[in-house]
Design a protein around this motif. Sequence first.
Motif, short mmCIF file in Angstrom:
data_model
loop_
_atom_site.label_atom_id
_atom_site.label_comp_id
_atom_site.label_asym_id
_atom_site.label_seq_id
_atom_site.Cartn_x
_atom_site.Cartn_y
_atom_site.Cartn_z
N ASN A 143 -48.06 46.86 -54.82
CA ASN A 143 -48.10 48.21 -54.25
C ASN A 143 -47.67 48.19 -52.78
O ASN A 143 -48.19 48.95 -51.97
CB ASN A 143 -49.51 48.79 -54.39
N ASP A 144 -46.73 47.33 -52.48
CA ASP A 144 -46.17 47.18 -51.13
C ASP A 144 -47.19 46.70 -50.12
O ASP A 144 -47.04 46.94 -48.91
CB ASP A 144 -45.52 48.49 -50.65
N GLU A 145 -48.22 45.99 -50.58
CA GLU A 145 -49.09 45.31 -49.63
C GLU A 145 -48.28 44.20 -48.94
O GLU A 145 -47.40 43.59 -49.55
CB GLU A 145 -50.29 44.68 -50.33
N LEU A 146 -48.61 43.95 -47.69
CA LEU A 146 -48.07 42.78 -47.02
C LEU A 146 -48.94 41.60 -47.40
O LEU A 146 -50.15 41.60 -47.17
CB LEU A 146 -48.08 42.98 -45.49
N LEU A 147 -48.34 40.58 -47.99
CA LEU A 147 -49.08 39.41 -48.44
C LEU A 147 -48.93 38.27 -47.44
O LEU A 147 -47.83 38.02 -46.93
CB LEU A 147 -48.59 38.95 -49.82
N ILE A 148 -50.03 37.57 -47.17
CA ILE A 148 -50.01 36.36 -46.35
C ILE A 148 -50.24 35.18 -47.28
O ILE A 148 -51.26 35.11 -47.99
CB ILE A 148 -51.11 36.39 -45.26
N LEU A 149 -49.30 34.26 -47.31
CA LEU A 149 -49.38 33.06 -48.13
C LEU A 149 -49.94 31.94 -47.26
O LEU A 149 -49.45 31.71 -46.15
CB LEU A 149 -48.01 32.68 -48.66
N THR A 150 -50.95 31.23 -47.75
CA THR A 150 -51.67 30.29 -46.88
C THR A 150 -51.61 28.86 -47.40
O THR A 150 -51.50 28.62 -48.61
CB THR A 150 -53.14 30.71 -46.71
N TRP A 151 -51.77 27.95 -46.45
CA TRP A 151 -51.80 26.52 -46.75
C TRP A 151 -52.98 26.16 -47.65
O TRP A 151 -52.93 25.19 -48.42
CB TRP A 151 -51.88 25.76 -45.42
N THR A 152 -54.07 26.94 -47.60
CA THR A 152 -55.27 26.61 -48.36
C THR A 152 -55.16 26.99 -49.83
O THR A 152 -56.05 26.66 -50.62
CB THR A 152 -56.49 27.33 -47.77
N GLY A 153 -54.10 27.72 -50.24
CA GLY A 153 -53.92 28.08 -51.64
C GLY A 153 -54.25 29.51 -51.99
O GLY A 153 -54.13 29.91 -53.15
N ALA A 154 -54.68 30.31 -51.00
CA ALA A 154 -55.03 31.70 -51.24
C ALA A 154 -53.92 32.63 -50.73
O ALA A 154 -53.15 32.25 -49.83
CB ALA A 154 -56.35 32.06 -50.57
N ILE A 155 -53.86 33.82 -51.33
CA ILE A 155 -52.98 34.88 -50.86
C ILE A 155 -53.86 36.04 -50.42
O ILE A 155 -54.77 36.47 -51.15
CB ILE A 155 -52.01 35.34 -51.97
N TYR A 156 -53.59 36.56 -49.22
CA TYR A 156 -54.33 37.70 -48.68
C TYR A 156 -53.40 38.89 -48.53
O TYR A 156 -52.17 38.74 -48.34
CB TYR A 156 -54.96 37.34 -47.34
N SER A 157 -53.97 40.08 -48.62
CA SER A 157 -53.18 41.31 -48.47
C SER A 157 -53.56 42.02 -47.18
O SER A 157 -54.73 42.05 -46.78
CB SER A 157 -53.40 42.26 -49.66
N ILE A 158 -52.54 42.57 -46.51
CA ILE A 158 -52.72 43.38 -45.32
C ILE A 158 -52.37 44.81 -45.67
O ILE A 158 -51.25 45.09 -46.11
CB ILE A 158 -51.84 42.88 -44.16
N THR A 159 -53.32 45.73 -45.50
CA THR A 159 -53.12 47.13 -45.82
C THR A 159 -53.64 48.00 -44.69
O THR A 159 -54.41 47.55 -43.84
CB THR A 159 -53.85 47.51 -47.14
N ASP A 160 -53.24 49.27 -44.69
CA ASP A 160 -53.79 50.22 -43.73
C ASP A 160 -55.27 50.46 -44.02
O ASP A 160 -55.71 50.50 -45.18
CB ASP A 160 -53.04 51.56 -43.82
N LYS A 161 -56.07 50.64 -42.94
CA LYS A 161 -57.48 50.98 -43.12
C LYS A 161 -57.61 52.43 -43.54
O LYS A 161 -56.80 53.27 -43.20
CB LYS A 161 -58.24 50.72 -41.81
N CYS A 174 -57.62 43.17 -44.01
CA CYS A 174 -57.17 41.91 -44.60
C CYS A 174 -58.16 41.51 -45.68
O CYS A 174 -59.36 41.35 -45.41
CB CYS A 174 -57.07 40.83 -43.52
N ASN A 175 -57.68 41.36 -46.91
CA ASN A 175 -58.56 41.05 -48.04
C ASN A 175 -57.91 40.02 -48.96
O ASN A 175 -56.67 39.90 -49.01
CB ASN A 175 -58.85 42.32 -48.86
N LEU A 176 -58.75 39.29 -49.68
CA LEU A 176 -58.24 38.33 -50.65
C LEU A 176 -57.48 39.07 -51.75
O LEU A 176 -57.98 40.05 -52.32
CB LEU A 176 -59.40 37.53 -51.26
#
Length: 405
Positions: A387-405, A57-59
Amino acid sequence: MCQCGKMTIKPLLIFLLILSSSLSGCLDSNSEKEEKIPFWPEKVDLGCLSDSEELDCNLYLDGFSTPIRTLQHPLVDEIWIADLNGTISSWNGDERREIGNVSHLISNCHNEQGLLSFAFAGNWYRGVNKLLLSYTEAENCEGQAQSNLTLAEVSISDGVMQLDTVKILREIFQPHRNHNGGHILAIGNDTFLWGIGDGGSRDDPDKNGQNESSPLGSIQYFQYLESGIEPILNHSENRDENFMLHSGLRNPWRFDLDSQNRLWIADVGQRCWEEVNLVEFGVRANFGWSEREGKHDFQSESECDNSTSETPEGFTDPVIEYPHGEECSISGGEWMNWGPKNISEGYLFGDFCSGQIWLSKQIEDSWHAEPILSVELLIVGFGRGLNDELLILTWTGAIYSITDK
């Protein structure tokens, strides 16, 4: 829109939510009197701490107010991102550019108001470049700040909104400020689904969920024609009723179609239960609110009882439910036939308060919620990256990406 994380600040955030929230799935305004605009948790970004050995999980991007929707452009290798504050911007991996700002058209008086969703419409391959916008209309924030849910179109030229072309296509009267829904889902050939909340307050005081003559508490189904929309169904002599595909919903914040043409709906609960509904596309269904909450008879002042009750005739119960605890409000949702290899062939959803993320899995004849990730984030929704990352949209205003390790 509201983490099963382990950081010490998380219980404080949950306490603040429970203390004063009128969030979609946490506590709501009193049915007799609208409460003042509540105090929500501060927009303090805790970073994304994943508990997974398989997923990173990364910004991805930050600097938004509250990102609520991402879509991949029909022609260009970029994503467009809608913000609750009324802006839409593009991201191509190197540059973020503003597409347009409709903040002057919308109300942000309440935390559940604003620009709620958008969709590409028209034939972009032939130069008919339109967006559909779903938002709560601008109102004076004094008093109850009631604001109608609005569906509008706007033209795109040279990659930017032509604000003088905004045209309202449909308005839904909202008696209260919360439970607006507002999600738009494009399903092909300029046909769309539009989610409408039950009108707000608590306990569905006007019984909109079970009133098929009201558009509130429903999912609407329509075709976009250039500069207009028309209902597709023909089950009533009343044109407005023909927009209604599904009823008995409280606040269908997000929904998606799967690879078998089934519709998955994350519907936000009130006191005890959050739910995921599943129905074959095109088969009309009544999901029971406010006679049902999850798989249970709804009684506004009763204790939360784990025992389910038999589904009444004419109602469709959810395939998945989960109780309130650290959790408070379901944040749907994407059907995953893309993205990290460890997240596939299921409906992905999360919870605003706990940061827990689940994937639906079918075991024999039943669907189950399989926990796949827990993050220290207040989850508003999900999206798909360049690139087909799963994005998490957050209440704080940031978007994070979920990718395979």
